[in-house]
Scaffold this active site. Structure first.
Site, PDB file in Angstrom:
ATOM      1  N   LYS A   1      -6.250   2.333  -7.098  1.00 20.71           N
ATOM      2  CA  LYS A   1      -5.159   3.177  -6.595  1.00 20.71           C
ATOM      3  C   LYS A   1      -4.180   2.299  -5.828  1.00 20.71           C
ATOM      4  O   LYS A   1      -4.587   1.490  -4.983  1.00 20.71           O
ATOM      5  CB  LYS A   1      -5.774   4.225  -5.675  1.00 20.71           C
ATOM      6  CG  LYS A   1      -4.963   5.471  -5.459  1.00 20.71           C
ATOM      7  CD  LYS A   1      -5.832   6.461  -4.684  1.00 20.71           C
ATOM      8  CE  LYS A   1      -5.147   7.762  -4.446  1.00 20.71           C
ATOM      9  NZ  LYS A   1      -5.940   8.608  -3.532  1.00 20.71           N
TER      10      LYS A   1
HETATM   11  C1  E4P Z   1      -5.454  11.991  -3.236  1.00 18.37           C
HETATM   12  O1  E4P Z   1      -5.416  11.118  -4.038  1.00 18.37           O
HETATM   13  C2  E4P Z   1      -4.816  11.933  -1.907  1.00 18.37           C
HETATM   14  O2  E4P Z   1      -5.245  10.806  -1.240  1.00 18.37           O
HETATM   15  C3  E4P Z   1      -5.101  13.180  -1.134  1.00 18.37           C
HETATM   16  O3  E4P Z   1      -5.070  14.287  -2.003  1.00 18.37           O
HETATM   17  C4  E4P Z   1      -4.221  13.370   0.075  1.00 18.37           C
HETATM   18  O4  E4P Z   1      -4.466  14.636   0.616  1.00 18.37           O
HETATM   19  P1  E4P Z   1      -3.972  15.058   2.081  1.00 18.37           P
HETATM   20  O5  E4P Z   1      -2.496  15.236   2.057  1.00 18.37           O
HETATM   21  O6  E4P Z   1      -4.711  16.342   2.348  1.00 18.37           O
HETATM   22  O7  E4P Z   1      -4.396  13.940   3.013  1.00 18.37           O
END
Ligand code: E4P
Length: 230
Positions: A83
């Site tokens: 990622k």
């Molecule tokens: C997923 O890949 C993200 O890191 C995650 O959904 C972020 O979510 P949040 O906005 O609740 O921290």
């Protein structure tokens, strides 16, 4: 729509895995930090629990170091998807890793233009953050719909829209309606998807009525019935 768990908590992932429904897991540096465990050991354990893509995020800010981190992360387990954030350095990293055959999830996407770059760089996934946009009075689901439309205009693109930052069951439903390929959410949200008071009320009534049936042993009845027929 594929469903990923958005957590680095092994207990949640074990519980989710027992449902047999989840297709992958996403983590980020905040979710890893929250668990207070070793990053690489955690990613490896997650990848052994769910046989699907497991996102592990780079943390360097320059492309050469991010590329190095990404290549190493990809060696931790065959399920690892690297990622990277949607920065110029992140997009350079995405292109280099994709050219190596490593799957990349480009994260922190907040506008359609960014999603065009991720697709051009060969990302396996683009992660638009629905909840964080809603938090600042923008329409997160509208972003999902726009990116889905843009990608559909170019059928050769293989980048999947991964609806992230999901806060409640309607975000899941709206992501599916908008055509997201994947959504990622905490287990708590997926549990909420089961809930309806009429389901609970109906189930209580069925079980109460069943108490009035003289022989309530279904297994015994079927086994005796099958034995008589054989
Ligand atoms: C997923 O890949 C993200 O890191 C995650 O959904 C972020 O979510 P949040 O906005 O609740 O921290």
């Amino acid at each position: 729509m594929k469903m990923f768990l958005d957590t680095a908590n092994l207990d949640e992932i074990r519980e989710g895995a027992s449902w047999g429904l989840f297709d992958g897991v996403t983590t980020n540096p905040s979710l890893i930090a929250k668990e207070g465990r070793d990053f690489i050991a955690t990613i490896h354990e997650i990848a052994e629990l769910i046989d699907g893509p497991v996102s592990a995020e780079t943390v360097a800010t320059d492309a050469p170091t991010m590329i190095r981190e990404g290549r190493l992360l990809a060696k931790v387990h065959r399920n690892v998807v690297v990622k990277v954030p949607l920065t110029i350095e992140g997009i350079k990293t995405c292109k280099a890793l994709a050219d190596d055959g490593i799957r990349v999830n480009v994260t922190l996407c907040f506008q359609p233009a960014q999603a065009i770059y991720a697709a051009k760089a060969g990302a396996a996934y683009i992660s638009p953050f629905v909840g964080r946009l809603d938090d600042v009075s923008e329409d997160g689901i509208d972003l999902i719909a726009k990116i889905v439309q843009i990608y559909q205009n170019y059928p050769a693109l293989e980048t999947e829209v991964l609806s992230a930052s999901i806060r409640h069951p309607m975000h899941v439903v709206q992501s599916a309606l908008a055509g997201a390929h994947v959504c990622t959410a905490p287990l708590k949200v997926y549990k909420q998807l089961f809930s309806h008071p009429l389901t609970d009320k109906g189930n209580v009534a069925f079980l109460k009525d069943w108490e009035t049936v003289p022989d309530r042993d279904i297994i015994g009845q079927v086994e005796r019935w099958l034995a008589k027929r054989s």
